[in-house]
Write a protein that holds these residues in place. Structure first.
Motif, PDB file in Angstrom:
ATOM      1  N   ILE A 248       0.799  -1.068   0.018  1.00 43.50           N
ATOM      2  CA  ILE A 248      -0.004  -0.100  -0.064  1.00 43.50           C
ATOM      3  C   ILE A 248       0.792   1.303   0.233  1.00 43.50           C
ATOM      4  CG2 ILE A 248      -1.961  -1.196   1.100  1.00 43.50           C
ATOM      5  CD1 ILE A 248      -1.040   0.327   3.632  1.00 43.50           C
ATOM      6  N   GLU A 249       0.323   2.357  -0.223  1.00 42.99           N
ATOM      7  CA  GLU A 249       1.050   3.672  -0.336  1.00 42.99           C
ATOM      8  C   GLU A 249      -0.137   4.373   0.537  1.00 42.99           C
ATOM      9  OE1 GLU A 249       1.534   7.600  -3.335  1.00 42.99           O
ATOM     10  OE2 GLU A 249       0.588   5.670  -4.071  1.00 42.99           O
ATOM     11  N   ILE A 250       0.508   5.001   1.652  1.00 35.51           N
ATOM     12  CA  ILE A 250      -0.136   5.962   2.626  1.00 35.51           C
ATOM     13  C   ILE A 250      -0.234   7.451   1.820  1.00 35.51           C
ATOM     14  CG2 ILE A 250      -0.120   7.107   4.773  1.00 35.51           C
ATOM     15  CD1 ILE A 250      -0.130   4.162   5.136  1.00 35.51           C
ATOM     16  N   LEU A 251      -1.411   7.801   1.772  1.00 38.42           N
ATOM     17  CA  LEU A 251      -1.791   9.078   1.253  1.00 38.42           C
ATOM     18  C   LEU A 251      -2.140  10.278   1.984  1.00 38.42           C
ATOM     19  CD1 LEU A 251      -4.503   7.759  -1.303  1.00 38.42           C
ATOM     20  CD2 LEU A 251      -2.212   8.278  -1.786  1.00 38.42           C
ATOM     21  N   ASN A 252      -2.554   9.793   3.262  1.00 35.30           N
ATOM     22  CA  ASN A 252      -2.988  11.018   4.117  1.00 35.30           C
ATOM     23  C   ASN A 252      -3.169  10.527   5.387  1.00 35.30           C
ATOM     24  OD1 ASN A 252      -3.461  13.649   4.961  1.00 35.30           O
ATOM     25  ND2 ASN A 252      -5.397  14.034   3.917  1.00 35.30           N
ATOM     26  N   SER A 253      -3.161  11.137   6.576  1.00 39.30           N
ATOM     27  CA  SER A 253      -3.355  10.743   8.004  1.00 39.30           C
ATOM     28  C   SER A 253      -4.149  12.076   8.672  1.00 39.30           C
ATOM     29  CB  SER A 253      -2.437  10.259   8.646  1.00 39.30           C
ATOM     30  OG  SER A 253      -1.228  11.226   8.711  1.00 39.30           O
ATOM     31  N   VAL A 254      -5.358  12.065   9.070  1.00 41.69           N
ATOM     32  CA  VAL A 254      -5.920  13.148   9.601  1.00 41.69           C
ATOM     33  C   VAL A 254      -6.342  12.588  11.103  1.00 41.69           C
ATOM     34  CG1 VAL A 254      -6.273  14.356   7.602  1.00 41.69           C
ATOM     35  CG2 VAL A 254      -8.097  12.980   8.565  1.00 41.69           C
ATOM     36  N   ARG A 255      -6.457  13.783  11.884  1.00 37.15           N
ATOM     37  CA  ARG A 255      -7.018  13.448  13.311  1.00 37.15           C
ATOM     38  C   ARG A 255      -8.472  14.164  13.057  1.00 37.15           C
ATOM     39  NH1 ARG A 255      -2.642  15.219  18.185  1.00 37.15           N
ATOM     40  NH2 ARG A 255      -1.471  13.739  17.359  1.00 37.15           N
ATOM     41  N   CYS A 256      -9.408  13.448  13.569  1.00 34.86           N
ATOM     42  CA  CYS A 256     -10.646  13.900  13.394  1.00 34.86           C
ATOM     43  C   CYS A 256     -11.589  13.848  14.584  1.00 34.86           C
ATOM     44  CB  CYS A 256     -11.584  13.276  12.185  1.00 34.86           C
ATOM     45  SG  CYS A 256     -11.080  11.639  11.969  1.00 34.86           S
ATOM     46  N   GLY A 257     -11.131  14.078  15.662  1.00 35.48           N
ATOM     47  CA  GLY A 257     -11.894  13.672  16.885  1.00 35.48           C
ATOM     48  C   GLY A 257     -10.901  13.060  18.008  1.00 35.48           C
ATOM     49  N   SER A 258     -11.471  12.809  18.857  1.00 39.03           N
ATOM     50  CA  SER A 258     -10.720  12.145  20.215  1.00 39.03           C
ATOM     51  C   SER A 258     -12.015  11.241  20.873  1.00 39.03           C
ATOM     52  CB  SER A 258     -10.277  12.998  21.339  1.00 39.03           C
ATOM     53  OG  SER A 258     -11.223  13.838  21.503  1.00 39.03           O
ATOM     54  N   TYR A 259     -11.189  10.250  21.614  1.00 35.83           N
ATOM     55  CA  TYR A 259     -11.968   9.274  22.213  1.00 35.83           C
ATOM     56  C   TYR A 259     -11.557   9.370  23.550  1.00 35.83           C
ATOM     57  CZ  TYR A 259     -13.092   4.466  23.724  1.00 35.83           C
ATOM     58  OH  TYR A 259     -13.569   3.324  24.448  1.00 35.83           O
ATOM     59  N   SER A 260     -10.512   9.821  24.043  1.00 34.62           N
ATOM     60  CA  SER A 260     -10.320  10.534  25.555  1.00 34.62           C
ATOM     61  C   SER A 260      -9.498  11.216  25.471  1.00 34.62           C
ATOM     62  CB  SER A 260      -9.917   8.688  26.253  1.00 34.62           C
ATOM     63  OG  SER A 260      -8.823   8.302  25.768  1.00 34.62           O
TER      64      SER A 260
END
Ligand SMILES: C[S@@+](CC[C@H](N)C(=O)[O-])C[C@H]1O[C@@H](n2cnc3c(N)ncnc32)[C@H](O)[C@@H]1O
Length: 286
Positions: A248-260
């Motif tokens: 695979i090729e990683i395209l992007n990573s984003v934080r979209c909220g939190s769990y704790s």
């Protein structure tokens, strides 16, 4: 009288200083229902807090208090109504789409609106898209509404959420092929996709063995995870894919909220560059 700036502000003359300190800063609004988590120490003040919320926000008609954590397979939780009308069904509006749901019987997070838009706006003309773990349909419906996919399929296990998804598809006048059942059984029967969305952050890693074979070469997966950092989620995705024989090729990573406080909801977007047979062939040639 001056309009209060916040819930705390509005409660100033109703609670003492110690109680005020414990009032939650944040709460969610789903349709016309406010969902708040009142700490046990304030349980005898919960009705005052609920009624104050209704007084200051004209769009809120019901206030529900979280009384347990989300822990079921359907990602639902029990709530108690502490003010306003005695109901848990509502219609939520987001990016010009309407989602009807019962907040105790189907999962829905209003905090993910921008993330759903981020995904939907990447869908290209003529793509075949699969939304796993589809809930009441927010990803699938927004994709069908704002992009030009060839087909959008959506799979949901919870029969109540599935029924709401069918209603929401009609409500929004879009075309989505919805399936009620386990992604593990349904995905292998419905063909290959150019894009797969996997919004089950607690457990999506256990379903990559089903998602990857359903993806066309160069297809994209949006993989959700709860973790401490993007780096850790990327490592996790790479490790699982490598073990299953996919490159695979990683395209992007984003934080979209939190769990704790230190665990975030992270989305890793990645492209499938080669399938196991091709990968094995390349390795044998070396
Ligand atoms: C975190 S919720 C996400 C719902 C929706 N995508 C959204 O953003 O509102 C995950 C959903 O996956 C469903 N689910 C869990 N395991 C499943 C499985 N094996 N197959 C299909 N759906 C599943 C749950 O019932 C729940 O509605």
């Amino acid at each position: 009288m001056k309009k209060p700036r916040s819930l705390k502000d509005a409660l100033k003359h109703k609670l003492n200083d110690n109680e005020l300190r414990l009032v939650p800063r944040a709460f969610d609004i789903i349709g016309d229902i406010a969902v708040i988590e009142i700490p046990d120490e304030l349980s005898d003040r919960k009705h005052i807090i609920g009624e104050t919320l209704i007084d200051i926000f004209k769009n809120i008609n019901v206030v529900a208090n979280k009384i347990e954590k989300i822990n079921t397979e359907f990602r639902t939780r029990n709530l108690e109504i502490i003010a306003g009308e005695n109901r848990t069904e509502t219609i939520h509006k987001e990016y010009n789409c309407l989602y009807k749901l019962d907040i105790t019987k189907a999962y829905f997070s209003p905090r993910l609106g921008n993330e759903r838009f981020r995904i939907a706006s990447q869908v290209k003309r003529n793509e075949r898209v699969l939304v796993m773990f589809a809930g009441v349909g927010p990803y699938a419906i927004l994709i069908a509404k704002i992009s030009k996919p060839r087909e959008v399929c959506a799979i949901e296990l919870n029969p109540v959420a599935f029924e709401y998804m069918l209603e929401n598809i009609k409500l929004n006048r879009v075309e989505v092929r919805a399936f009620n059942g386990d992604v593990r059984e349904i995905t292998p029967r419905i063909g290959k996709f150019d894009r797969i969305v996997m919004p089950l952050p607690k457990d999506a890693g256990n379903f990559l063995d089903i998602a990857l074979p359903a993806l066309n070469k160069n297809g994209i997966i949006h993989f959700y995870d709860f973790s401490e950092s993007e780096r850790m989620s990327i490592e996790k995705v790479k490790k699982i894919c490598r073990r299953l024989g996919y490159e695979i090729e990683i395209l992007n990573s984003v934080r979209c909220g939190s769990y704790s406080p230190r665990i975030y909801r992270i989305c890793i977007d990645f492209r499938l560059t080669s399938q196991p047979d091709e990968h094995d062939r390349k390795r044998d040639m070396r």
